[in-house]
Write an enzyme that holds these catalytic residues in place. Sequence first.
Site, PDB file in Angstrom:
ATOM      1  N   VAL A   1       0.865  -1.191   0.000  1.00 61.56           N
ATOM      2  CA  VAL A   1       0.000   0.000   0.000  1.00 61.56           C
ATOM      3  C   VAL A   1       0.895   1.233   0.000  1.00 61.56           C
ATOM      4  O   VAL A   1       1.716   1.419   0.907  1.00 61.56           O
ATOM      5  CB  VAL A   1      -0.934   0.006   1.234  1.00 61.56           C
ATOM      6  CG1 VAL A   1      -1.807   1.255   1.223  1.00 61.56           C
ATOM      7  CG2 VAL A   1      -1.799  -1.248   1.271  1.00 61.56           C
TER       8      VAL A   1
ATOM      9  N   HIS B   1       3.256   3.883   6.066  1.00 63.02           N
ATOM     10  CA  HIS B   1       2.718   3.254   7.273  1.00 63.02           C
ATOM     11  C   HIS B   1       3.814   2.538   8.034  1.00 63.02           C
ATOM     12  O   HIS B   1       4.796   2.071   7.475  1.00 63.02           O
ATOM     13  CB  HIS B   1       1.586   2.281   6.943  1.00 63.02           C
ATOM     14  CG  HIS B   1       1.922   1.256   5.908  1.00 63.02           C
ATOM     15  ND1 HIS B   1       1.889   1.545   4.558  1.00 63.02           N
ATOM     16  CD2 HIS B   1       2.286  -0.038   6.007  1.00 63.02           C
ATOM     17  CE1 HIS B   1       2.229   0.457   3.879  1.00 63.02           C
ATOM     18  NE2 HIS B   1       2.479  -0.520   4.729  1.00 63.02           N
TER      19      HIS B   1
HETATM   20  P1  AMP Z   1       2.748  -3.238   3.340  1.00 64.68           P
HETATM   21  O1  AMP Z   1       3.018  -4.580   2.710  1.00 64.68           O
HETATM   22  O2  AMP Z   1       3.855  -2.787   4.245  1.00 64.68           O
HETATM   23  O3  AMP Z   1       2.386  -2.203   2.300  1.00 64.68           O
HETATM   24  O4  AMP Z   1       1.529  -3.446   4.299  1.00 64.68           O
HETATM   25  C1  AMP Z   1       0.203  -3.169   3.957  1.00 64.68           C
HETATM   26  C2  AMP Z   1      -0.649  -3.770   5.046  1.00 64.68           C
HETATM   27  O5  AMP Z   1      -1.935  -3.237   4.940  1.00 64.68           O
HETATM   28  C3  AMP Z   1      -0.768  -5.301   4.969  1.00 64.68           C
HETATM   29  O6  AMP Z   1      -0.263  -5.868   6.167  1.00 64.68           O
HETATM   30  C4  AMP Z   1      -2.269  -5.517   4.811  1.00 64.68           C
HETATM   31  O7  AMP Z   1      -2.730  -6.637   5.505  1.00 64.68           O
HETATM   32  C5  AMP Z   1      -2.850  -4.224   5.365  1.00 64.68           C
HETATM   33  N1  AMP Z   1      -4.157  -3.837   4.856  1.00 64.68           N
HETATM   34  C6  AMP Z   1      -4.560  -3.765   3.578  1.00 64.68           C
HETATM   35  N2  AMP Z   1      -5.823  -3.341   3.493  1.00 64.68           N
HETATM   36  C7  AMP Z   1      -6.247  -3.141   4.764  1.00 64.68           C
HETATM   37  C8  AMP Z   1      -7.472  -2.696   5.359  1.00 64.68           C
HETATM   38  N3  AMP Z   1      -8.542  -2.369   4.613  1.00 64.68           N
HETATM   39  N4  AMP Z   1      -7.535  -2.600   6.703  1.00 64.68           N
HETATM   40  C9  AMP Z   1      -6.483  -2.929   7.468  1.00 64.68           C
HETATM   41  N5  AMP Z   1      -5.291  -3.336   6.971  1.00 64.68           N
HETATM   42  C10 AMP Z   1      -5.175  -3.453   5.642  1.00 64.68           C
END
Ligand code: AMP
Length: 115
Positions: free
Chosen positions: A97, A101
């Site tokens: 994403v 974060h």
């Molecule tokens: P990253 O791989 O560091 O970009 O982490 C993105 C994180 O966002 C992953 O651990 C996903 O499980 C989490 N994620 C994606 N969509 C959602 C959502 N709608 N609510 C909560 N977490 C999410």
Amino acid sequence: MAETIFLKIIRKEIPAKIEFENEYVLAFHDINPQAPVHVLIIPKQEIPRVTDLEPGEHAKILAEMVSAANIIAKKFGIDESGFRLVMNCNADGGQEVYHLHMHLLGGRKMTWPPG
Ligand code: AMP
């Protein structure tokens, strides 16, 4: 760049289990938890990646993200046992994403090296 799902969570257009919020950051539980405690801490400002951070401009936001992590760790009773903060950046970092974060992971013993 297309709008991310995290922006929709900030605007409360889609639900999330929110743990902490102030004017700078929002923290909510990861939908696919990798540990008993797995909370994502995001800035409300749209910053895609770690590589987009400017020390002068974003220092306050980064401090607020770490501060939120400490507050949440304390709330879950993992501040003394320990936890891990992770920021994945770009393809090799495993970023999915593209809204900055920090993962707060805890409640179990972490392994090293990470995958
Ligand atoms: P990253 O791989 O560091 O970009 O982490 C993105 C994180 O966002 C992953 O651990 C996903 O499980 C989490 N994620 C994606 N969509 C959602 C959502 N709608 N609510 C909560 N977490 C999410």
